[in-house]
Motif scaffolding. Structure first.
Motif, PDB file in Angstrom:
ATOM      1  N   ARG A   1      44.094  30.762  41.414  1.00 58.07           N
ATOM      2  CA  ARG A   1      43.996  31.006  39.981  1.00 58.07           C
ATOM      3  C   ARG A   1      43.689  32.479  39.772  1.00 58.07           C
ATOM      4  O   ARG A   1      42.951  33.078  40.563  1.00 58.07           O
ATOM      5  CB  ARG A   1      42.831  30.186  39.445  1.00 58.07           C
ATOM      6  CG  ARG A   1      43.128  29.450  38.209  1.00 58.07           C
ATOM      7  CD  ARG A   1      41.947  28.615  37.806  1.00 58.07           C
ATOM      8  NE  ARG A   1      42.222  27.186  37.843  1.00 58.07           N
ATOM      9  CZ  ARG A   1      43.046  26.563  37.010  1.00 58.07           C
ATOM     10  NH1 ARG A   1      43.659  27.223  36.062  1.00 58.07           N
ATOM     11  NH2 ARG A   1      43.251  25.277  37.107  1.00 58.07           N
ATOM     12  N   GLU A   2      44.233  33.033  38.702  1.00 53.80           N
ATOM     13  CA  GLU A   2      44.006  34.460  38.439  1.00 53.80           C
ATOM     14  C   GLU A   2      42.695  34.650  37.677  1.00 53.80           C
ATOM     15  O   GLU A   2      42.490  34.036  36.620  1.00 53.80           O
ATOM     16  CB  GLU A   2      45.160  35.022  37.604  1.00 53.80           C
ATOM     17  CG  GLU A   2      44.990  36.496  37.344  1.00 53.80           C
ATOM     18  CD  GLU A   2      46.182  37.114  36.616  1.00 53.80           C
ATOM     19  OE1 GLU A   2      47.043  36.364  36.106  1.00 53.80           O
ATOM     20  OE2 GLU A   2      46.229  38.350  36.553  1.00 53.80           O
ATOM     21  N   PRO A   3      41.791  35.484  38.187  1.00 50.94           N
ATOM     22  CA  PRO A   3      40.555  35.716  37.441  1.00 50.94           C
ATOM     23  C   PRO A   3      40.793  36.576  36.203  1.00 50.94           C
ATOM     24  O   PRO A   3      41.713  37.397  36.194  1.00 50.94           O
ATOM     25  CB  PRO A   3      39.668  36.469  38.438  1.00 50.94           C
ATOM     26  CG  PRO A   3      40.555  36.970  39.516  1.00 50.94           C
ATOM     27  CD  PRO A   3      41.860  36.235  39.453  1.00 50.94           C
ATOM     28  N   ASP A   4      39.981  36.382  35.154  1.00 51.20           N
ATOM     29  CA  ASP A   4      40.016  37.303  34.006  1.00 51.20           C
ATOM     30  C   ASP A   4      39.411  38.631  34.430  1.00 51.20           C
ATOM     31  O   ASP A   4      39.844  39.693  33.999  1.00 51.20           O
ATOM     32  CB  ASP A   4      39.196  36.736  32.834  1.00 51.20           C
ATOM     33  CG  ASP A   4      39.776  35.448  32.295  1.00 51.20           C
ATOM     34  OD1 ASP A   4      40.987  35.228  32.475  1.00 51.20           O
ATOM     35  OD2 ASP A   4      39.016  34.658  31.713  1.00 51.20           O
ATOM     36  N   GLU A   5      38.369  38.523  35.237  1.00 50.36           N
ATOM     37  CA  GLU A   5      37.677  39.727  35.735  1.00 50.36           C
ATOM     38  C   GLU A   5      37.161  39.432  37.124  1.00 50.36           C
ATOM     39  O   GLU A   5      36.960  38.275  37.479  1.00 50.36           O
ATOM     40  CB  GLU A   5      36.445  40.033  34.880  1.00 50.36           C
ATOM     41  CG  GLU A   5      36.699  40.766  33.603  1.00 50.36           C
ATOM     42  CD  GLU A   5      35.392  40.939  32.842  1.00 50.36           C
ATOM     43  OE1 GLU A   5      34.421  41.475  33.417  1.00 50.36           O
ATOM     44  OE2 GLU A   5      35.350  40.511  31.682  1.00 50.36           O
ATOM     45  N   GLY A   6      36.893  40.493  37.880  1.00 52.75           N
ATOM     46  CA  GLY A   6      36.271  40.346  39.190  1.00 52.75           C
ATOM     47  C   GLY A   6      37.289  40.162  40.294  1.00 52.75           C
ATOM     48  O   GLY A   6      38.501  40.131  40.048  1.00 52.75           O
ATOM     49  N   SER A   7      36.781  40.014  41.517  1.00 49.59           N
ATOM     50  CA  SER A   7      37.683  39.928  42.665  1.00 49.59           C
ATOM     51  C   SER A   7      37.035  39.133  43.792  1.00 49.59           C
ATOM     52  O   SER A   7      35.819  38.964  43.833  1.00 49.59           O
ATOM     53  CB  SER A   7      37.997  41.335  43.175  1.00 49.59           C
ATOM     54  OG  SER A   7      36.805  41.922  43.668  1.00 49.59           O
ATOM     55  N   ALA A   8      37.903  38.648  44.681  1.00 51.73           N
ATOM     56  CA  ALA A   8      37.415  37.969  45.885  1.00 51.73           C
ATOM     57  C   ALA A   8      38.189  38.511  47.080  1.00 51.73           C
ATOM     58  O   ALA A   8      39.406  38.710  46.997  1.00 51.73           O
ATOM     59  CB  ALA A   8      37.628  36.464  45.758  1.00 51.73           C
ATOM     60  N   ARG A   9      37.485  38.766  48.157  1.00 53.12           N
ATOM     61  CA  ARG A   9      38.125  39.151  49.415  1.00 53.12           C
ATOM     62  C   ARG A   9      37.835  38.079  50.451  1.00 53.12           C
ATOM     63  O   ARG A   9      36.686  37.685  50.635  1.00 53.12           O
ATOM     64  CB  ARG A   9      37.589  40.495  49.925  1.00 53.12           C
ATOM     65  CG  ARG A   9      37.939  41.669  49.020  1.00 53.12           C
ATOM     66  CD  ARG A   9      37.410  42.964  49.600  1.00 53.12           C
ATOM     67  NE  ARG A   9      38.232  43.449  50.704  1.00 53.12           N
ATOM     68  CZ  ARG A   9      39.363  44.117  50.546  1.00 53.12           C
ATOM     69  NH1 ARG A   9      39.817  44.384  49.343  1.00 53.12           N
ATOM     70  NH2 ARG A   9      40.052  44.518  51.594  1.00 53.12           N
ATOM     71  N   LEU A  10      38.907  37.599  51.103  1.00 52.76           N
ATOM     72  CA  LEU A  10      38.766  36.613  52.166  1.00 52.76           C
ATOM     73  C   LEU A  10      39.205  37.260  53.467  1.00 52.76           C
ATOM     74  O   LEU A  10      40.299  37.844  53.523  1.00 52.76           O
ATOM     75  CB  LEU A  10      39.662  35.395  51.919  1.00 52.76           C
ATOM     76  CG  LEU A  10      39.579  34.724  50.548  1.00 52.76           C
ATOM     77  CD1 LEU A  10      40.489  33.499  50.511  1.00 52.76           C
ATOM     78  CD2 LEU A  10      38.154  34.320  50.249  1.00 52.76           C
ATOM     79  N   LEU A  11      38.378  37.192  54.490  1.00 48.49           N
ATOM     80  CA  LEU A  11      38.733  37.745  55.798  1.00 48.49           C
ATOM     81  C   LEU A  11      39.233  39.185  55.655  1.00 48.49           C
ATOM     82  O   LEU A  11      40.195  39.598  56.303  1.00 48.49           O
ATOM     83  CB  LEU A  11      39.797  36.857  56.471  1.00 48.49           C
ATOM     84  CG  LEU A  11      39.434  35.360  56.546  1.00 48.49           C
ATOM     85  CD1 LEU A  11      40.631  34.520  56.952  1.00 48.49           C
ATOM     86  CD2 LEU A  11      38.273  35.122  57.502  1.00 48.49           C
ATOM     87  N   GLY A  12      38.612  39.896  54.733  1.00 45.33           N
ATOM     88  CA  GLY A  12      38.933  41.311  54.546  1.00 45.33           C
ATOM     89  C   GLY A  12      40.107  41.600  53.624  1.00 45.33           C
ATOM     90  O   GLY A  12      40.414  42.764  53.351  1.00 45.33           O
ATOM     91  N   GLU A  13      40.782  40.544  53.130  1.00 43.00           N
ATOM     92  CA  GLU A  13      41.969  40.742  52.284  1.00 43.00           C
ATOM     93  C   GLU A  13      41.711  40.234  50.866  1.00 43.00           C
ATOM     94  O   GLU A  13      41.094  39.172  50.708  1.00 43.00           O
ATOM     95  CB  GLU A  13      43.151  39.919  52.815  1.00 43.00           C
ATOM     96  CG  GLU A  13      43.402  40.035  54.289  1.00 43.00           C
ATOM     97  CD  GLU A  13      44.564  40.951  54.570  1.00 43.00           C
ATOM     98  OE1 GLU A  13      45.198  41.423  53.596  1.00 43.00           O
ATOM     99  OE2 GLU A  13      44.826  41.192  55.749  1.00 43.00           O
ATOM    100  N   PRO A  14      42.238  40.922  49.854  1.00 47.95           N
ATOM    101  CA  PRO A  14      42.092  40.387  48.499  1.00 47.95           C
ATOM    102  C   PRO A  14      42.840  39.060  48.370  1.00 47.95           C
ATOM    103  O   PRO A  14      43.945  38.919  48.911  1.00 47.95           O
ATOM    104  CB  PRO A  14      42.728  41.455  47.604  1.00 47.95           C
ATOM    105  CG  PRO A  14      43.454  42.391  48.494  1.00 47.95           C
ATOM    106  CD  PRO A  14      42.984  42.189  49.890  1.00 47.95           C
ATOM    107  N   SER A  15      42.239  38.078  47.677  1.00 49.25           N
ATOM    108  CA  SER A  15      42.914  36.775  47.578  1.00 49.25           C
ATOM    109  C   SER A  15      43.862  36.726  46.370  1.00 49.25           C
ATOM    110  O   SER A  15      44.670  35.818  46.262  1.00 49.25           O
ATOM    111  CB  SER A  15      41.895  35.639  47.500  1.00 49.25           C
ATOM    112  OG  SER A  15      41.156  35.703  46.307  1.00 49.25           O
ATOM    113  N   TRP A  16      43.729  37.671  45.452  1.00 47.86           N
ATOM    114  CA  TRP A  16      44.655  37.750  44.308  1.00 47.86           C
ATOM    115  C   TRP A  16      45.116  39.181  44.158  1.00 47.86           C
ATOM    116  O   TRP A  16      44.269  40.084  44.281  1.00 47.86           O
ATOM    117  CB  TRP A  16      43.978  37.274  43.016  1.00 47.86           C
ATOM    118  CG  TRP A  16      44.972  37.165  41.903  1.00 47.86           C
ATOM    119  CD1 TRP A  16      45.334  38.152  41.033  1.00 47.86           C
ATOM    120  CD2 TRP A  16      45.760  36.015  41.589  1.00 47.86           C
ATOM    121  NE1 TRP A  16      46.293  37.696  40.188  1.00 47.86           N
ATOM    122  CE2 TRP A  16      46.587  36.388  40.505  1.00 47.86           C
ATOM    123  CE3 TRP A  16      45.872  34.729  42.127  1.00 47.86           C
ATOM    124  CZ2 TRP A  16      47.500  35.499  39.936  1.00 47.86           C
ATOM    125  CZ3 TRP A  16      46.764  33.862  41.557  1.00 47.86           C
ATOM    126  CH2 TRP A  16      47.567  34.241  40.468  1.00 47.86           C
TER     127      TRP A  16
END
Ligand SMILES: Nc1ncnc2c1ncn2[C@@H]1O[C@H](COP(=O)(O)OP(=O)(O)OP(=O)(O)O)[C@@H](O)[C@H]1O
Length: 241
Positions: free
Chosen positions: A55-70
């Motif tokens: 899902r696309e966030p309105d704001e913010g970010s997530a990194r999994l295993l060093g890579e952005p997930s979106w």
């Protein structure tokens, strides 16, 4: 500290009038067993979906295993396992065909797929169509499909809801084994005993926000209560269900 498997910063997601996720930040260490707890509607599933890159966030970010997930990152897909709450099976296939199909998408052998079926106790249902499995059996099949490619990072959304006590314990054992083998596990749960038994740390969530993060025993001590259920009650001011 080992490299973080997950780094989440300031995630927000709104659906119409509902601020489902309201500024969630957290870090999960590689090899950690991490739980997200919260009442119905707290925003747990939405948080997981944002973190997973579904899902696309309105704001913010997530990194999994060093890579952005979106934006969605195909390179990550083979390294993470996602068990979805709503089942996402191929229509009209048997349990064995389902898991072998998932396996082949990841280049995993049919033998390994059959072993996973055995691990979740579904060998005797291998020839049964997906629509003829009980809720608990379908749940176990979806977990087996999420784990068939031996992902480094595993996300489970209420994995033991609908399972009988024995199946629940079997799944706990399996998740402990996966985690002992160095895999990072993140789950959401409604069961406090489950969180207390399995999780190195938990994040208690309500109304889209994280209220507290810590090892269950530490939270219990800090708040001077008897168990995780009381931690929850004290933090949210309500019963769990
Ligand atoms: N696709 C959607 N469209 C509109 N509102 C949504 C959508 N998905 C979730 N919501 C709303 O966002 C809020 C958070 O929902 P979410 O499913 O993330 O919570 P949850 O903590 O996982 O709940 P549960 O324990 O019931 O699964 C709820 O108020 C829900 O009604």
């Amino acid at each position: 500290m080992a490299t973080a498997a997950i780094i989440v910063e300031g995630l927000r997601k709104r659906y119409g009038d509902v601020q489902a996720v309201d500024g969630v930040s957290l870090e999960v260490a590689t090899g950690e067993f991490y739980g997200i707890l919260g009442p119905n509607g707290a925003g747990k599933t939405t948080t997981l979906e944002l973190v997973e890159g579904l899902r696309e966030p309105d704001e913010g970010s997530a990194r999994l295993l060093g890579e952005p997930s979106w934006p969605r990152n195909p390179a990550l897909l083979s390294r993470i396992g996602v068990q979805l709450q709503s089942s996402a099976f191929f229509e009209k296939l048997t349990a064995r065909e389902q898991i072998r199909t998932f396996a082949s998408l990841y280049g995993v052998s049919a033998q390994r797929a059959d072993e996973m079926l055995e691990t979740v106790g579904l060998t005797d249902k291998a020839d049964v169509g997906e629509n003829k499995l009980s809720g608990g059996q379908a749940q176990r099949l979806s977990i087996a499909c999420a784990l068939v490619h031996d992902p480094e990072l595993v996300f489970l959304d209420e994995p033991t809801t609908g399972l009988d006590p024995q199946a629940r314990r079997n799944l706990w054992d399996m998740l402990r084994e996966i985690n002992s083998a160095g895999r990072t596990v993140v789950l959401t749960t409604h069961y406090m005993d489950e969180a207390q038994t399995l999780c190195d740390r938990v994040a208690v969530m309500d109304r889209g926000r994280i209220l507290r993060i810590g090892p269950p025993a530490e939270l219990i001590r800090e708040l001077g209560v008897a168990n995780l259920e009381d931690v929850f009650l004290q933090l949210t001011g309500r019963e769990y269900r």
